[in-house]
Design an enzyme around this catalytic site. Structure first.
Site, PDB file in Angstrom:
ATOM      1  N   LYS A  50      -6.864 -11.693   5.442  1.00  0.00           N
ATOM      2  CA  LYS A  50      -7.923 -10.560   4.881  1.00  0.00           C
ATOM      3  C   LYS A  50      -9.620 -11.526   5.461  1.00  0.00           C
ATOM      4  CE  LYS A  50      -7.623 -10.771   0.801  1.00  0.00           C
ATOM      5  NZ  LYS A  50      -6.108 -11.097   0.923  1.00  0.00           N
ATOM      6  N   LYS A  55      -9.415 -13.500   8.419  1.00  0.00           N
ATOM      7  CA  LYS A  55      -9.349 -13.156  10.083  1.00  0.00           C
ATOM      8  C   LYS A  55     -10.253 -12.065   9.983  1.00  0.00           C
ATOM      9  CE  LYS A  55      -5.990 -12.074  13.228  1.00  0.00           C
ATOM     10  NZ  LYS A  55      -4.740 -11.871  13.542  1.00  0.00           N
ATOM     11  N   HIS A  82      -9.280 -17.836   2.215  1.00  0.00           N
ATOM     12  CA  HIS A  82      -9.325 -16.603   3.312  1.00  0.00           C
ATOM     13  C   HIS A  82      -9.807 -17.523   4.504  1.00  0.00           C
ATOM     14  CE1 HIS A  82     -10.975 -13.019   0.252  1.00  0.00           C
ATOM     15  NE2 HIS A  82      -9.788 -13.536  -0.021  1.00  0.00           N
ATOM     16  N   THR A  83      -8.410 -18.071   4.994  1.00  0.00           N
ATOM     17  CA  THR A  83      -8.011 -18.494   6.538  1.00  0.00           C
ATOM     18  C   THR A  83      -8.943 -17.763   8.285  1.00  0.00           C
ATOM     19  OG1 THR A  83      -5.918 -19.323   5.241  1.00  0.00           O
ATOM     20  CG2 THR A  83      -7.357 -19.587   8.093  1.00  0.00           C
ATOM     21  N   GLN A 136      -7.985 -11.815  -3.317  1.00  0.00           N
ATOM     22  CA  GLN A 136      -6.681 -11.063  -3.656  1.00  0.00           C
ATOM     23  C   GLN A 136      -6.984  -9.460  -3.660  1.00  0.00           C
ATOM     24  OE1 GLN A 136      -9.192 -12.008  -7.027  1.00  0.00           O
ATOM     25  NE2 GLN A 136      -8.182 -13.513  -5.458  1.00  0.00           N
TER      26      GLN A 136
END
Ligand code: GDP
Ligand code: IMO
Ligand code: MG
Length: 444
Positions: free
Chosen positions: A24, A26, A51-52, A241
């Site tokens: 998400k 990205k 979140h990356t 999530q």
């Protein structure tokens, strides 16, 4: 004469459609680069999220800071539906500063957001020790999410606005005394160990973080968002999530403590549902899950599961735990699309396919019965129906043009599209690597 209607902005939302970690962060980061939105807003969850965002050599994992942090013109909102972990927030802001992003002037936190206290993570682990007695740990992220939401619902919790009150110390010490009584009970009854030293240290860290939090922009965020919408600005709501972890519609109790569905955007930000427009649903080309509970599409062959885990680097962005890997689960996905109303889909990790063939789960069975409805208890699923398709190895890493993908990936994506055709979704893009520009567009 007809009154000219002033142009109003809208809200789009991005939510995970599986068990989290679909990528998400990205997709949100990339969407925010289009100039459509002036802000990104977290509406639920807390620092359990990871979140990356990856751009060139720079990688940032946001737990509580919204995923627009690397886009300099984007305002960052933390809504009333979020449980705010001040320690994580302050840490992330410092990390971002080191990366050259001073986000404080564009960060706005709802005064109604719930405050995670220094004892919530202890309670989180204590509750796990209680569950462990029955052999049924949820495998939480230990970030105090469940206890913080429990306090909010029981109407004894602290909200962010409280830290500005002159009687905050009194409120805090009342709650902490209550928490300590609980912890002593968990120690006596369920063997949960903690030391006074650890607690003292946690309290100090927390109070230091609150001092910093006080300097940030704490406001009536609902009012600010409505103002922005009335100025014609659009906002992107950032889900944490995923649908399968929703407290009402996931595999209860193996869920998180908030509603992750986009229906919660309105309540978690304080805006009317009339502003909600597109729902972007995010999936991986396969599925992963961390924590307890059943996972019907899990890859049965451990060696193959390991291939996916290693190739996809499937280790939690928050806890570092290995993620279980499963095939794409179309039965669960249809359920998630219907519940969320997702009309646009991002598919990530299409570059990861370390096996000759790839399976897709198309249905669930309980005994001989093929299920029509998604079951209340996943542990009653005895078998899944699958289809086999040819795999594609690592042929598609970094591909940015639909015409250049391998024929196996092309058939796989067409198969998914076909199977979901009655749901009228558009596949927006397909991810082929972790970088923000590792993707190709699919549907026009
Ligand atoms: P989120 O919680 O949904 O934001 O997802 P996470 O950040 O927890 O996990 C997604 C992981 O996959 C991160 O390490 C991303 O950098 C990585 N990722 C995202 N999209 C892709 C993709 O298309 N291919 C590959 N190989 N990695 C991706
Ligand atoms: P993002 O936003 C994957 C899981 C935990 C556990 C359950 C409950 O990065 O996709 P909690 O700490 O919320 O009480 O844990 O939910 N979980 C996640 N799994 N991605 C996440 O977030 C998650 N947040 C919580 O592993 O099973
Ligand atoms: Mg994550």
């Amino acid at each position: 004469m007809k009154k000219i209607q002033k142009k109003q902005g809208f809200i789009d939302a991005v939510v995970g459609l599986q068990w989290g970690d679909e990528g998400k962060g990205k997709n949100i980061d990339e969407l925010l680069s289009h100039g459509t939105y002036s802000a990104v807003a977290r509406f639920q969850g807390g620092a359990n999220a990871g979140h990356t965002i990856k751009s060139g050599n720079m990688t940032f994992i946001g737990h509580i800071v919204p995923s627009g942090c690397l886009q300099k013109n984007i305002e960052l909102y933390i809504g009333n539906g979020v449980v705010v972990d001040a320690i994580s927030l302050v840490k992330e802001i410092a990390e971002l500063k080191k990366l050259g992003f001073n986000v404080i002037p564009r960060l706005f936190i709802s005064n109604r957001a719930k405050l995670v206290s220094y004892l919530h993570p202890f309670l989180d682990q204590a509750e796990e020790s209680y569950r462990n007695k029955g052999g049924k740990k949820i495998g939480t992220t230990k970030r105090g999410i469940g206890p913080a939401y429990s306090d909010a619902r029981a109407r004894r919790g602290l909200v962010v606005g409280d830290i500005l009150l002159s009687n905050f110390d009194q409120k805090e010490s009342n709650l902490s005394e209550f928490h300590m009584n609980l912890l002593r009970m968990y120690k006596a009854r369920y063997g949960f160990e903690f030391s006074e030293e650890e607690i003292k240290e946690a309290r100090k860290k927390w109070l230091d973080a609150l001092k910093e939090l006080k300097k940030f922009q704490i406001c009536d965020l609902s009012f600010l968002i409505q103002k922005r919408l009335s100025e014609g600005k659009n906002i992107l709501a950032e889900g944490a999530q995923a649908v399968m972890l929703d407290i009402d519609f996931g595999d209860y109790p193996n869920v998180t403590s908030s509603n992750t569905l986009p229906a919660n955007v309105c309540l978690g930000l304080g805006v009317s549902h009339t502003y909600l427009r597109n729902i972007y649903g995010v999936i991986k080309a396969y599925t992963t899950k961390v924590g307890g509970g059943d996972f019907p599409s899990r890859i049965k062959d451990e060696a193959v599961e390991k291939l996916f885990r290693d190739a996809g680097n499937e280790f939690g962005a928050t806890t570092g735990r290995p993620r279980m890997c499963g095939w794409l689960d179309l039965f669960a996905l249809r359920y998630a699309i219907k519940l969320s109303g997702a009309n646009k889909i991002f598919i990530n990790k299409a570059d990861i396919c370390p096996s000759d063939k790839i399976k897709i789960v198309t249905g669930y069975k309980r005994g001989k019965k093929v299920l029509e409805e998604f079951p209340l208890y996943l542990n009653q699923i005895t078998e899944v129906e699958t289809e086999d398709l040819p795999g594609w190895g690592n042929a598609n890493y970094g591909v940015k043009d639909k015409k250049k993908i391998s024929k196996e990936l092309f058939s796989y994506l067409n198969y998914i599209k076909e199977k979901l055709s009655d749901l009228e979704i558009k596949i927006i893009s397909v991810g082929t690597g972790p970088d923000r520009n590792h993707f190709f567009n699919w549907d026009k």
